[in-house]
Enzyme design. Structure first.
Site, PDB file in Angstrom:
ATOM      1  N   GLU A 260     -21.220  20.237  -6.893  1.00  0.00           N
ATOM      2  CA  GLU A 260     -21.679  21.546  -7.374  1.00  0.00           C
ATOM      3  C   GLU A 260     -23.194  21.549  -7.341  1.00  0.00           C
ATOM      4  OE1 GLU A 260     -20.541  22.322 -11.444  1.00  0.00           O
ATOM      5  OE2 GLU A 260     -18.444  22.682 -10.934  1.00  0.00           O
ATOM      6  N   GLU A 309     -18.435  35.079 -12.169  1.00  0.00           N
ATOM      7  CA  GLU A 309     -17.175  34.941 -12.916  1.00  0.00           C
ATOM      8  C   GLU A 309     -17.383  35.463 -14.334  1.00  0.00           C
ATOM      9  OE1 GLU A 309     -15.160  30.971 -11.973  1.00  0.00           O
ATOM     10  OE2 GLU A 309     -17.092  30.750 -10.976  1.00  0.00           O
ATOM     11  N   LYS A 312     -16.506  33.569 -17.731  1.00  0.00           N
ATOM     12  CA  LYS A 312     -17.120  32.294 -18.096  1.00  0.00           C
ATOM     13  C   LYS A 312     -18.018  32.477 -19.307  1.00  0.00           C
ATOM     14  CE  LYS A 312     -16.852  28.805 -14.954  1.00  0.00           C
ATOM     15  NZ  LYS A 312     -17.543  27.621 -14.451  1.00  0.00           N
ATOM     16  N   GLU A 317     -23.413  31.251 -17.482  1.00  0.00           N
ATOM     17  CA  GLU A 317     -22.417  30.767 -16.514  1.00  0.00           C
ATOM     18  C   GLU A 317     -21.819  31.890 -15.672  1.00  0.00           C
ATOM     19  OE1 GLU A 317     -21.034  27.541 -16.100  1.00  0.00           O
ATOM     20  OE2 GLU A 317     -22.549  26.648 -17.394  1.00  0.00           O
TER      21      GLU A 317
END
Ligand SMILES: *[C@@H]1O[C@H](CO)[C@@H](O)[C@H](O)[C@H]1NC(C)=O
Ligand SMILES: *[C@@H]1O[C@H](CO)[C@@H](O)[C@H](O)[C@H]1NC(C)=O
Length: 336
Positions: A260, A309, A312, A317
């Site tokens: 990541e 997203e 999250k 995030e």
């Protein structure tokens, strides 16, 4: 030597040179959103953007169905919540590999990441990782996939203690009992260590000592001179810190795959569209060149993450996506 042989050898050398510098950029496909495209549409988006590697955090069956017959290379995760299942018995790990890997014989699996960012001091999860790794590896070998699929685990850099300069990198003393057997497993099976690398968080934690330019690959000159190695960006420094730590823990030849990396476009300090675009564009361009400790060898790197997203937490995030949920590109990245 005939001139034909010379030509063939020259072409061979050229091919192997090109091989090592070909970019190896993937994108992780996170699914914590209530407004994301279908798995089929998401995989079409990978294909239309020529994204050739995908990290899946769990064996989402719809995604695996959509990946059938595609050329996308897949890293698939055994989630932390499934560690107890696969560690409990060989039967369970064989079952996991049968259901999620073997039945998808037309999906190009490359890695199984067993656990993500397990905290070595987590008394419940940490003792399971090594057992789960060996169980999954045994099943992969049993099904004849031992050469095709490497089994590893993804760590974050909180396991690192000393980190400056990069040659001094070392794991914290208190994580050695956790990480040393894992490194021995990777050595024995010629598998890489998966590392989540976020210069963004290093920068926001310490903006006094770390410049934004160093964190986003835009420093005009070397920032850290470490013996023979000059560091012009923080990403290389972090990766080489982990290489130094591996050297001191019995894994001098273990390779690192960056499982990541990314930069958020909103939601917190330094999280701007421009900073994110700068980081990601430079990251993609940089990965093929390796780090000072491993020059000339492409760093396999999975960008985090495909979509914003919205489920999250915390707020920061939510904005790591390379695409909006409506599939519009944010940064117009060219992945190869
Ligand atoms: C092994 O796993 C299979 C599939 O999950 C299950 O049906 C079977 O009962 C298990 N056997 C043992 C001995 O646990
Ligand atoms: C997609 O979503 C983004 C962010 O909400 C927005 O700026 C953009 O206009 C949208 N594009 C389309 C084609 O709807």
């Amino acid at each position: 030597m005939s001139s034909m042989a010379t030509l063939l050898i020259t072409l061979g050398l050229l091919a192997s040179f090109l091989d090592t510098t070909e970019s190896q950029i993937g994108v992780s496909y996170g699914m914590f959103g209530n407004n994301l495209p279908s798995e089929t549409d998401a995989i079409s988006l990978y294909n239309s953007n020529d994204i050739r590697m995908m990290r899946l955090y769990f064996p989402n069956q719809a995604a695996l169905q959509a990946l059938r017959g595609s050329n996308i290379e897949v890293m698939v995760g055994v989630q932390n919540s499934e560690l107890s299942y696969v560690a409990a018995s060989r039967n369970n790990s064989f079952d996991w590999v049968w259901r999620n890997i073997v039945t998808y014989s037309d999906v190009k699996f490359r890695y199984i990441s067993v656990g993500n960012e397990v905290n070595p001091s987590d008394g419940t999860l940490a003792p399971l990782v090594y057992i789960a790794l060996t169980n999954i590896r045994e099943a992969v070998v049993f099904y004849g996939l031992g050469n095709q699929i490497k089994v590893s685990t993804a760590i974050d850099t909180t396991l690192i203690g000393a980190n400056y300069p990069p040659s001094q990198g070392a794991f914290k003393a208190e994580v050695r009992a956790y990480i040393d057997p894992i490194i021995a497993f990777l050595v024995a099976n010629n598998a890489p260590l998966l590392v989540n690398v976020f210069p963004y968080f290093s920068y926001v934690d310490n903006p006094v000592d770390i410049s934004l330019a160093y964190a986003t690959f835009t420093s005009p000159s070397i920032v850290v001179q470490d013996g023979a190695h000059g560091y012009q960006n923080l990403f290389d420094a972090i990766v080489d810190v982990v290489y130094s730590a591996l050297e001191k823990a019995g894994g001098p030849w273990v390779e690192i795959v960056v499982s990541e990396t990314g930069w958020p476009s909103a939601g917190a300090s330094a999280a701007t569209f421009n900073n994110a675009r700068t980081y990601l564009r430079n990251m993609v361009a940089h990965a093929r060149w390796g780090t000072p400790k491993r020059p000339g060898r492409a760093i396999q790197t999975y960008l985090f993450s495909m979509f914003d997203e919205n489920n999250k937490e915390p707020q920061i995030e939510k904005n790591f996506g390379l695409f909006y949920p409506n599939q519009t590109t944010k940064y117009n990245l060219c992945f190869n």
